[in-house]
Design a protein around this motif. Structure first.
Motif, PDB file in Angstrom:
ATOM      1  N   ALA A 113       0.816  -1.216   0.000  1.00 49.32           N
ATOM      2  CA  ALA A 113       0.000   0.000   0.000  1.00 49.32           C
ATOM      3  C   ALA A 113       0.850   1.265   0.000  1.00 49.32           C
ATOM      4  O   ALA A 113       0.357   2.339   0.346  1.00 49.32           O
ATOM      5  CB  ALA A 113      -0.928   0.002   1.208  1.00 49.32           C
ATOM      6  N   SER A 114       2.103   1.147  -0.411  1.00 43.16           N
ATOM      7  CA  SER A 114       2.993   2.313  -0.399  1.00 43.16           C
ATOM      8  C   SER A 114       2.707   3.282  -1.538  1.00 43.16           C
ATOM      9  O   SER A 114       3.189   4.408  -1.528  1.00 43.16           O
ATOM     10  CB  SER A 114       4.455   1.871  -0.452  1.00 43.16           C
ATOM     11  OG  SER A 114       4.715   1.129  -1.642  1.00 43.16           O
ATOM     12  N   GLN A 115       1.936   2.828  -2.526  1.00 40.77           N
ATOM     13  CA  GLN A 115       1.515   3.710  -3.612  1.00 40.77           C
ATOM     14  C   GLN A 115      -0.005   3.589  -3.742  1.00 40.77           C
ATOM     15  O   GLN A 115      -0.533   2.484  -3.798  1.00 40.77           O
ATOM     16  CB  GLN A 115       2.182   3.319  -4.924  1.00 40.77           C
ATOM     17  CG  GLN A 115       3.705   3.341  -4.871  1.00 40.77           C
ATOM     18  CD  GLN A 115       4.334   2.965  -6.194  1.00 40.77           C
ATOM     19  OE1 GLN A 115       4.118   3.634  -7.201  1.00 40.77           O
ATOM     20  NE2 GLN A 115       5.110   1.887  -6.200  1.00 40.77           N
ATOM     21  N   LEU A 178      10.709   6.811  -2.783  1.00 45.18           N
ATOM     22  CA  LEU A 178      10.154   5.558  -2.284  1.00 45.18           C
ATOM     23  C   LEU A 178      10.887   4.363  -2.884  1.00 45.18           C
ATOM     24  O   LEU A 178      11.253   3.422  -2.160  1.00 45.18           O
ATOM     25  CB  LEU A 178       8.665   5.477  -2.610  1.00 45.18           C
ATOM     26  CG  LEU A 178       7.984   4.122  -2.365  1.00 45.18           C
ATOM     27  CD1 LEU A 178       7.994   3.769  -0.885  1.00 45.18           C
ATOM     28  CD2 LEU A 178       6.564   4.135  -2.911  1.00 45.18           C
ATOM     29  N   LEU A 179      11.115   4.359  -4.179  1.00 48.04           N
ATOM     30  CA  LEU A 179      11.781   3.236  -4.833  1.00 48.04           C
ATOM     31  C   LEU A 179      13.211   3.069  -4.312  1.00 48.04           C
ATOM     32  O   LEU A 179      13.690   1.942  -4.138  1.00 48.04           O
ATOM     33  CB  LEU A 179      11.788   3.439  -6.347  1.00 48.04           C
ATOM     34  CG  LEU A 179      10.409   3.452  -7.020  1.00 48.04           C
ATOM     35  CD1 LEU A 179      10.551   3.752  -8.505  1.00 48.04           C
ATOM     36  CD2 LEU A 179       9.666   2.148  -6.801  1.00 48.04           C
ATOM     37  N   VAL A 180      13.886   4.180  -4.048  1.00 47.32           N
ATOM     38  CA  VAL A 180      15.235   4.089  -3.479  1.00 47.32           C
ATOM     39  C   VAL A 180      15.177   3.489  -2.077  1.00 47.32           C
ATOM     40  O   VAL A 180      16.023   2.666  -1.709  1.00 47.32           O
ATOM     41  CB  VAL A 180      15.907   5.480  -3.476  1.00 47.32           C
ATOM     42  CG1 VAL A 180      17.198   5.457  -2.665  1.00 47.32           C
ATOM     43  CG2 VAL A 180      16.203   5.932  -4.911  1.00 47.32           C
ATOM     44  N   ARG A 181      14.169   3.859  -1.278  1.00 49.31           N
ATOM     45  CA  ARG A 181      14.018   3.259   0.054  1.00 49.31           C
ATOM     46  C   ARG A 181      13.771   1.764  -0.060  1.00 49.31           C
ATOM     47  O   ARG A 181      14.315   0.973   0.723  1.00 49.31           O
ATOM     48  CB  ARG A 181      12.867   3.917   0.820  1.00 49.31           C
ATOM     49  CG  ARG A 181      13.176   5.270   1.383  1.00 49.31           C
ATOM     50  CD  ARG A 181      12.251   5.643   2.529  1.00 49.31           C
ATOM     51  NE  ARG A 181      10.844   5.578   2.184  1.00 49.31           N
ATOM     52  CZ  ARG A 181      10.174   6.529   1.555  1.00 49.31           C
ATOM     53  NH1 ARG A 181      10.800   7.643   1.192  1.00 49.31           N
ATOM     54  NH2 ARG A 181       8.885   6.396   1.299  1.00 49.31           N
ATOM     55  N   MET A 182      12.958   1.355  -1.006  1.00 47.62           N
ATOM     56  CA  MET A 182      12.710  -0.070  -1.220  1.00 47.62           C
ATOM     57  C   MET A 182      14.017  -0.792  -1.530  1.00 47.62           C
ATOM     58  O   MET A 182      14.301  -1.871  -0.986  1.00 47.62           O
ATOM     59  CB  MET A 182      11.744  -0.265  -2.398  1.00 47.62           C
ATOM     60  CG  MET A 182      10.312   0.107  -2.135  1.00 47.62           C
ATOM     61  SD  MET A 182       9.333  -0.191  -3.658  1.00 47.62           S
ATOM     62  CE  MET A 182       7.682   0.103  -3.046  1.00 47.62           C
TER      63      MET A 182
END
Length: 447
Positions: A113-115, A178-182
């Protein structure tokens, strides 16, 4: 969350529209530039005028809409976890086929649910969440980035941005963060990101933003992907994060090559953003579950649902409770057609929606009976408020100020608002507000 915030400033709408109307030649050029930049993907009905000004929201309105949307998404995710102990069990509870891309792996599903881009309307000034749209396949970040860039290109407008105290969205940037955190959660400090979706041109701004911040990023076609200890592109370069900008179910129906993605899921190699669990969490039956669960919840959660979730029920032949009273659902829908709409539980973009007040009674009766038990929901109709939109009519050359219904969609990354996508209905476009019935627009926040 019960106080209605003040509406955005009518004087600014008038001032901005006047600048456009007083320079029809420049506004025509602006509309042409918008059409050229937006045409990389379907974005408006051929008969719809071209929006030439963002929808304006006050800071209080924008904050209230975002809080309501994020709260409903959070409650939906919690309800899915209550109803089912695993994604497979959730699919079974929803009556949905189990995708080959679904996994039980918590390290993947933590991002489900991050996006999100919940679709809502303001109805009587109150945000009403109509759909959840959880997952990476959401439209909006790319379109709003393009619109923002073009709409502010006119010198008279650009010169007034600070004076008018306006802020724009930052969804492209927020998604990259967000993608970098992932990736860093999976020990890739400088990840290589790939995007699979509509077209390379559609993601031009996304690729440019990533590259400007030292993050290698490229567009890939599904047929070029292979899996060898991780997804690899056509040049053999390993991909750390795949931004999946399409619905897996649609790709399978179209016969797209999905084997490499399946192997990445099975082997826990390249993380796909978002994991397929998000598609299940987006199912409209989850809103029916929230409606059903509402009386059992703590006061604060109950208030969120009562205020911001239209009454929704799984379309089936049986009893329901609405506003404290017991009804036979099918009889209720047939008796009070004007108060309801019918939706396929797993569709997107307004596809298949039937609005009772617009549907001939015989067709409505057939739909109520034929769709019962087949994966549809009934939802209380929320009349959307009208909002002013400045638009250019290519046929007449006129600069129009229209009052049109809008669907407003906050773009949420890790639960935080990063901007808004909105769609308005063209005159004569009917009661379903979507890009197919009108046009896409972006939002600026005032204050």
């Amino acid at each position: 969350m019960t106080t209605v915030p003040p509406a955005s400033g009518a004087p600014l709408v008038s001032a901005w529209h006047r600048l456009l109307a007083e320079n029809p030649g420049g506004t025509a050029e602006l509309a042409e530039a918008i059409e050229k930049r937006m045409s990389v993907q379907p974005w408006r009905h051929p008969d719809s005028p071209v929006p030439v000004r963002p929808l304006l929201l006050s800071r209080a309105e924008a904050a209230w809409i975002t809080r309501a949307a994020a709260a409903v998404v959070g409650l939906a995710v919690e309800e899915c976890a209550r109803r089912a102990g695993s994604p497979a069990a959730l699919a079974e509870a929803l009556g949905s086929p189990l995708s080959p891309l679904v996994t039980d792996r918590a390290s993947w599903n933590q991002w489900s649910a991050s996006q999100a881009r919940p679709d809502l309307v303001l109805s009587g000034g109150v945000p009403k969440v109509l759909e959840l749209n959880i997952g990476s396949a959401i439209g909006g970040p790319e379109a709003t980035a393009r619109l923002d860039a073009v709409l502010w290109s006119m010198p008279p407008i650009r010169a007034r941005e600070a004076e008018w105290k306006l802020s724009r969205g930052r969804s492209i940037q927020a998604r990259r963060e967000l993608l970098v955190r992932m990736a860093r959660d999976r020990c890739a400090s400088v990840p290589r990101i790939a995007i699979a979706g509509w077209s390379a041109e559609n993601f031009r701004e996304t690729v440019a933003d990533a590259e400007e911040h030292g993050v290698p990023c490229s567009f890939v076609q599904l047929e070029e992907l292979t899996e060898d200890g991780g997804l690899r592109d056509g040049q053999g370069r390993r991909i750390d994060i795949l931004l999946q900008k399409f619905l897996a179910a649609g790709a399978y129906l179209d016969g797209e090559p999905m084997r490499a993605l399946e192997e990445a899921v099975a082997g826990d190699s390249t993380l796909i953003a978002s994991p397929e669990l998000s598609t299940l969490q987006s199912n409209k039956k989850v809103l029916a579950w929230l409606t059903e669960r509402c009386p059992e919840l703590p006061s604060a959660q109950r208030t969120v649902i009562e205020q911001h979730v239209p009454w929704t029920a799984d379309l089936a032949d049986g009893p329901v409770r609405r506003h404290g009273r017991r009804h036979d659902l099918l009889e209720l829908l047939l008796r009070d057609r004007n108060s309801f709409i019918l939706k396929p539980a797993d569709a997107f973009g307004g596809n298949g929606v039937l609005v009772g007040r617009e549907t001939p009674s015989r067709k409505w009766e057939e739909a109520v009976r034929d769709k019962a038990g087949t994966g549809w929901v009934a939802q209380e109709y929320c009349r959307p408020d009208n909002h002013p939109v400045s638009a250019f009519d290519p046929a007449s050359g006129d600069v129009l100020l229209l009052e049109r219904p809008h669907v407003i969609s906050p773009l949420l990354f890790s639960g935080a608002g990063t901007g808004f996508l909105t769609r308005f209905t063209r005159p004569g476009g009917g009661a379903v507000t979507s890009a197919q019935a009108g046009a896409i627009n972006t939002v600026s926040v005032q204050g």
